[in-house]
Design an enzyme around this catalytic site. Structure first.
Site: not given
Ligand code: NOJ
Length: 466
Positions: A168, A367
């Site tokens: 991320e 995720e």
């Protein structure tokens, strides 16, 4: 493709679960400093919370019990990250053999339980020694990361078949790090992120992307036989008011900055023109050479990790960097999760867009999961009732599998997270686990969502690809 085993997993990150912040020769990380010295959670949660103990996952006795729960759930993979400063206490140079031995043992213990390790090299905890030297803004960071990644390849590479370089980039560099900086420098509102911070962090992102490409090249040159990819936070952007041209333009620029910047760099070897123009307007020193782009283009990842929680409704807001307000708006009537509106339909669209715009790369959902408030965490005897989370997971898996049926090369799904853990600046109040953790006693209690996910895994998937 049809015979590839579908991966069912759960994901975690070192600082959020390990604890043992000073054990066995570990060096300090930026997060040890943020939480212990700058008390960075306090302005957000009202409490000083740290990852010093977290959920005790460094402890072998503890993690063997956790692995037993993974088996009960039916997982065939587990995604976790390495703490760089356990392996290299100063970031570069001296190796901490105890740290190496710890991760080697953990990998062996997972494999013996029939669980494939998926290892993230960098999930936001930077050795303090490197943070003190400017962190990712320093051009030397590319070399630091290559050095660390080589150590990981040599020590864990023989047994690990999947690596993720970075987790991320957008969230860490354009949200969390500027918030921490605001807290450290005493600016009242941690969320008051500025254009200047965006301009500077763009340079740091460029270093992440270069470091990623170089490490992929290094792994291939060294004959690494597994797969190596990146996990991106992908958020389809929707104009808050679809009839307002300002919102439409900001949503489009938001998509370029949040999603396409990294996707285009990784899978097309270039940066979107509107990103270059808007960032250079904030920081004229942000330049990208042809040689850098050639490095990006030559090292396409083996797979894309998709972290998906919610789409982002975007409002044009001149007070936010680049005029993009992507966090404060949610016109959806359904109750939102901590990370935004619950819209599994956007997960399906996102996966199909990746198929169409990026030449159908192999994708893992690295995720997906839900934080909800206390009403959704009702302890009931020996379980915890969390119907919204169970429902969230069911609906998102269903949407993902529909995308797979429509030709998306989806190879796995990993829930965030198996256990409640330390949610960065939001501390321990935000629970995402399908297993409840009592943070004082470390007792684990599977929630109803654990059972829901167990059923999904037991049902399995149809072979893909026809
Ligand atoms: C994404 C991050 O990678 C992870 O560390 C975080 O806990 C989850 N989102 C939930 O917000």
């Amino acid at each position: 493709m049809g015979s590839t085993k579908f991966l069912w997993g759960a994901a975690s990150a070192a600082y959020q679960v390990e604890g043992a912040w000073q054990a066995d020769g570990k060096g300090l990380s930026n997060w040890d400093i943020y939480t212990n010295v700058y008390r960075a959670t306090e302005p957000v949660t009202g409490k000083q919370e740290t990852g010093n103990i977290a959920i005790n996952a460094y402890d072998r006795e503890q993690y063997l019990q956790d692995i037993a729960l993974m088996r009960q759930l039916g997982l065939n993979c587990y995604r976790f990250s390495l703490c760089w400063s356990r392996l290299l206490p100063d970031g570069v140079g001296r190796v901490n053999e105890a740290g190496v031995a710890h991760y080697q043992q953990f990998v062996v213990d997972l494999l013996e339980a029939g669980i494939e390790p998926v290892v993230t090299l960098y999930h936001w905890d930077l050795p303090r020694a490197l943070d003190d030297r400017g962190g990712w803004y320093n051009p030397e960071s590319v070399a630091w990361f290559r050095h660390y990644a080589s150590l990981v390849r040599e020590t864990l590479g023989p047994k690990v078949t999947k690596f993720i370089t970075f987790n991320e980039p957008f969230i860490d560099l354009f949200l969390i790090e500027p918030m921490v900086e605001n807290i450290k420098t005493g600016i009242g509102d941690p969320f008051a992120i500025t254009d200047a911070q965006y301009g500077r962090q763009a340079v740091a992102l460029h270093h992440w992307l270069l470091a990623n490409a170089q490490v992929i090249g290094d792994y291939r040159a060294a004959g690494y036989r597994g797969e190596i990819g990146v996990a991106l936070p992908l958020m389809p952007t929707i104009p808050e008011n679809p009839g307002k041209s300002d919102d439409i333009l900001s949503a489009a620029l938001g998509d370029a900055v949040i999603n396409r910047w990294c996707l285009d760099a990784l899978f097309k070897g270039r940066y979107p023109v509107e990103v270059m123009n808007s960032i250079q307007a904030l920081n004229p020193e942000f330049t990208v050479t042809e040689a850098d782009l050639a490095v990006l283009a030559a090292n396409r990842p083996d797979f894309l990790g998709v972290n998906f929680y919610a789409p982002a409704y975007v409002r044009h807001d001149p007070l936010k960097p680049l005029g993009i307000n992507w966090m404060e708006t949610n016109p959806d009537p359904a109750p939102a999760a901590f990370n935004g509106p619950v819209r599994p339909d956007y997960l399906r669209r996102l996966l199909e867009r990746i198929r169409d715009d990026y030449d159908n790369p192999p994708v893992y959902i690295t995720e997906n999961g839900a934080g909800f408030g206390p009403v959704d965490e009702v302890i009931d005897g020996d379980t915890v009732n969390d119907p919204r989370r169970a429902n969230y997971i069911r609906r998102h898996v269903e949407a993902a599998l529909k995308a797979r049926e429509s030709g998306v090369d989806l190879r796995g799904y990993m829930v965030w997270s198996l256990f409640d853990n330390f949610e960065w600046l939001q501390g321990y109040g935000r629970r995402f686990g399908i297993v409840h953790v009592d943070f004082d006693s470390q007792k684990r209690t599977p929630k109803r969502s654990f059972e829901a996910y167990r059923e999904i895994i037991a049902r399995g998937v149809e072979p893909a690809g026809g």
